[in-house]
Design a protein around this motif. Sequence first.
Motif, PDB file in Angstrom:
ATOM      1  N   LEU A  19       0.821  -1.210   0.000  1.00  0.00           N
ATOM      2  CA  LEU A  19       0.000   0.000   0.000  1.00  0.00           C
ATOM      3  C   LEU A  19       0.860   1.267   0.000  1.00  0.00           C
ATOM      4  CD1 LEU A  19      -2.918   1.020   0.115  1.00  0.00           C
ATOM      5  CD2 LEU A  19      -2.752   0.957   2.597  1.00  0.00           C
ATOM      6  N   LEU A  20       1.982   1.224   0.697  1.00  0.00           N
ATOM      7  CA  LEU A  20       2.874   2.390   0.744  1.00  0.00           C
ATOM      8  C   LEU A  20       3.448   2.686  -0.638  1.00  0.00           C
ATOM      9  CD1 LEU A  20       4.065   4.526   2.610  1.00  0.00           C
ATOM     10  CD2 LEU A  20       5.965   2.980   3.042  1.00  0.00           C
ATOM     11  N   SER A  21       3.812   1.637  -1.379  1.00  0.00           N
ATOM     12  CA  SER A  21       4.338   1.844  -2.730  1.00  0.00           C
ATOM     13  C   SER A  21       3.265   2.411  -3.649  1.00  0.00           C
ATOM     14  CB  SER A  21       4.860   0.526  -3.309  1.00  0.00           C
ATOM     15  OG  SER A  21       5.979   0.090  -2.572  1.00  0.00           O
ATOM     16  N   ARG A  22       2.047   1.910  -3.543  1.00  0.00           N
ATOM     17  CA  ARG A  22       0.953   2.431  -4.365  1.00  0.00           C
ATOM     18  C   ARG A  22       0.630   3.879  -3.994  1.00  0.00           C
ATOM     19  NH1 ARG A  22      -3.142  -1.675  -3.110  1.00  0.00           N
ATOM     20  NH2 ARG A  22      -1.536  -3.064  -2.399  1.00  0.00           N
ATOM     21  N   LEU A  23       0.672   4.174  -2.710  1.00  0.00           N
ATOM     22  CA  LEU A  23       0.426   5.547  -2.266  1.00  0.00           C
ATOM     23  C   LEU A  23       1.522   6.480  -2.778  1.00  0.00           C
ATOM     24  CD1 LEU A  23      -1.345   7.453  -0.565  1.00  0.00           C
ATOM     25  CD2 LEU A  23       0.050   6.834   1.409  1.00  0.00           C
ATOM     26  N   ALA A  24       2.760   6.003  -2.749  1.00  0.00           N
ATOM     27  CA  ALA A  24       3.880   6.801  -3.264  1.00  0.00           C
ATOM     28  C   ALA A  24       3.704   7.085  -4.753  1.00  0.00           C
ATOM     29  CB  ALA A  24       5.201   6.090  -3.000  1.00  0.00           C
ATOM     30  N   GLU A  25       3.321   6.093  -5.507  1.00  0.00           N
ATOM     31  CA  GLU A  25       3.088   6.306  -6.941  1.00  0.00           C
ATOM     32  C   GLU A  25       1.934   7.278  -7.162  1.00  0.00           C
ATOM     33  OE1 GLU A  25       2.477   2.523  -8.824  1.00  0.00           O
ATOM     34  OE2 GLU A  25       4.412   1.759  -8.112  1.00  0.00           O
TER      35      GLU A  25
ATOM     36  N   VAL B 105       1.006   9.788  -5.297  1.00  0.00           N
ATOM     37  CA  VAL B 105       1.381  11.178  -5.016  1.00  0.00           C
ATOM     38  C   VAL B 105       2.564  11.643  -5.855  1.00  0.00           C
ATOM     39  CG1 VAL B 105       0.435  11.150  -2.676  1.00  0.00           C
ATOM     40  CG2 VAL B 105       2.841  10.576  -3.022  1.00  0.00           C
ATOM     41  N   GLY B 106       3.081  10.765  -6.720  1.00  0.00           N
ATOM     42  CA  GLY B 106       4.129  11.190  -7.636  1.00  0.00           C
ATOM     43  C   GLY B 106       5.540  10.959  -7.138  1.00  0.00           C
ATOM     44  N   ILE B 107       5.690  10.071  -6.170  1.00  0.00           N
ATOM     45  CA  ILE B 107       7.022   9.731  -5.654  1.00  0.00           C
ATOM     46  C   ILE B 107       7.331   8.318  -6.139  1.00  0.00           C
ATOM     47  CG2 ILE B 107       8.383   9.341  -3.569  1.00  0.00           C
ATOM     48  CD1 ILE B 107       6.653  11.440  -2.209  1.00  0.00           C
ATOM     49  N   GLY B 108       8.554   8.086  -6.537  1.00  0.00           N
ATOM     50  CA  GLY B 108       8.916   6.822  -7.164  1.00  0.00           C
ATOM     51  C   GLY B 108       8.721   5.593  -6.296  1.00  0.00           C
ATOM     52  N   ARG B 109       9.181   5.638  -5.081  1.00  0.00           N
ATOM     53  CA  ARG B 109       9.148   4.444  -4.236  1.00  0.00           C
ATOM     54  C   ARG B 109       8.472   4.730  -2.902  1.00  0.00           C
ATOM     55  NH1 ARG B 109      15.115   2.748  -3.363  1.00  0.00           N
ATOM     56  NH2 ARG B 109      15.015   4.781  -2.399  1.00  0.00           N
ATOM     57  N   GLY B 110       7.960   3.676  -2.304  1.00  0.00           N
ATOM     58  CA  GLY B 110       7.349   3.797  -0.987  1.00  0.00           C
ATOM     59  C   GLY B 110       8.370   4.159   0.080  1.00  0.00           C
ATOM     60  N   ALA B 111       9.596   3.685  -0.091  1.00  0.00           N
ATOM     61  CA  ALA B 111      10.660   4.005   0.876  1.00  0.00           C
ATOM     62  C   ALA B 111      10.958   5.505   0.881  1.00  0.00           C
ATOM     63  CB  ALA B 111      11.920   3.213   0.552  1.00  0.00           C
ATOM     64  N   ASP B 112      10.919   6.123  -0.298  1.00  0.00           N
ATOM     65  CA  ASP B 112      11.139   7.570  -0.376  1.00  0.00           C
ATOM     66  C   ASP B 112      10.018   8.331   0.340  1.00  0.00           C
ATOM     67  OD1 ASP B 112      13.432   7.148  -1.846  1.00  0.00           O
ATOM     68  OD2 ASP B 112      12.434   7.437  -3.774  1.00  0.00           O
ATOM     69  N   LEU B 113       8.784   7.900   0.113  1.00  0.00           N
ATOM     70  CA  LEU B 113       7.651   8.530   0.796  1.00  0.00           C
ATOM     71  C   LEU B 113       7.799   8.391   2.303  1.00  0.00           C
ATOM     72  CD1 LEU B 113       4.857   9.875   0.818  1.00  0.00           C
ATOM     73  CD2 LEU B 113       3.869   7.583   0.576  1.00  0.00           C
ATOM     74  N   LEU B 114       8.158   7.202   2.749  1.00  0.00           N
ATOM     75  CA  LEU B 114       8.345   6.981   4.182  1.00  0.00           C
ATOM     76  C   LEU B 114       9.463   7.868   4.728  1.00  0.00           C
ATOM     77  CD1 LEU B 114       7.446   5.285   6.604  1.00  0.00           C
ATOM     78  CD2 LEU B 114       9.160   3.589   5.931  1.00  0.00           C
ATOM     79  N   PHE B 115      10.525   8.025   3.956  1.00  0.00           N
ATOM     80  CA  PHE B 115      11.636   8.884   4.376  1.00  0.00           C
ATOM     81  C   PHE B 115      11.192  10.334   4.521  1.00  0.00           C
ATOM     82  CE2 PHE B 115      15.380  11.514   3.198  1.00  0.00           C
ATOM     83  CZ  PHE B 115      16.157  11.235   4.311  1.00  0.00           C
ATOM     84  N   TYR B 116      10.455  10.845   3.542  1.00  0.00           N
ATOM     85  CA  TYR B 116       9.975  12.231   3.609  1.00  0.00           C
ATOM     86  C   TYR B 116       9.061  12.437   4.813  1.00  0.00           C
ATOM     87  CZ  TYR B 116      11.608  12.491  -1.236  1.00  0.00           C
ATOM     88  OH  TYR B 116      12.364  12.456  -2.377  1.00  0.00           O
ATOM     89  N   LEU B 117       8.176  11.492   5.032  1.00  0.00           N
ATOM     90  CA  LEU B 117       7.263  11.606   6.171  1.00  0.00           C
ATOM     91  C   LEU B 117       8.023  11.505   7.498  1.00  0.00           C
ATOM     92  CD1 LEU B 117       4.256   9.501   4.862  1.00  0.00           C
ATOM     93  CD2 LEU B 117       4.467  12.000   4.952  1.00  0.00           C
TER      94      LEU B 117
END
Length: 125
Positions: free
Chosen positions: A51-57, A59-71
């Motif tokens: 779900l994190l990877s899909r959420l990242a895609e 919102v326009g972020i490549g990977r779920g790990a990147d989204l988690l890092f930003y948050l």
Amino acid sequence: MWFQVILVIALIGIGAYLVRSTPSPRHLAIRRLLVLLALLAGVVMVVWPGLLSRLAEFVGIGRGADLLFYLAIVAGLIYVVNEYKRSVQLTRANTQLAREIALTEARLLDRIAELEARSAPDAER
């Protein structure tokens, strides 16, 4: 792109919170609500990791790990700001207490000296 705007707004909001004078009960309630939401989001991400990877895609972020890092950066900044404000508040309270103790001690010593001065003539008789 729009998620970057949200991140910038979040960072500006953290800065505004930093310069706000005093926390209120409303802020405490909001803080508790945010902690509960973060815990719930953590449970959801553990149960459904894709779900994190899909959420990242989404919102326009490549990977779920990147989204988690930003948050995590935003959450870390919020924590640091809260601790800083709490530290300032405790320092002010300690300063006020130290002043009150010093004034009370001075009044007590003045009163003791006054009582000793009154009893000194009585002791001479």
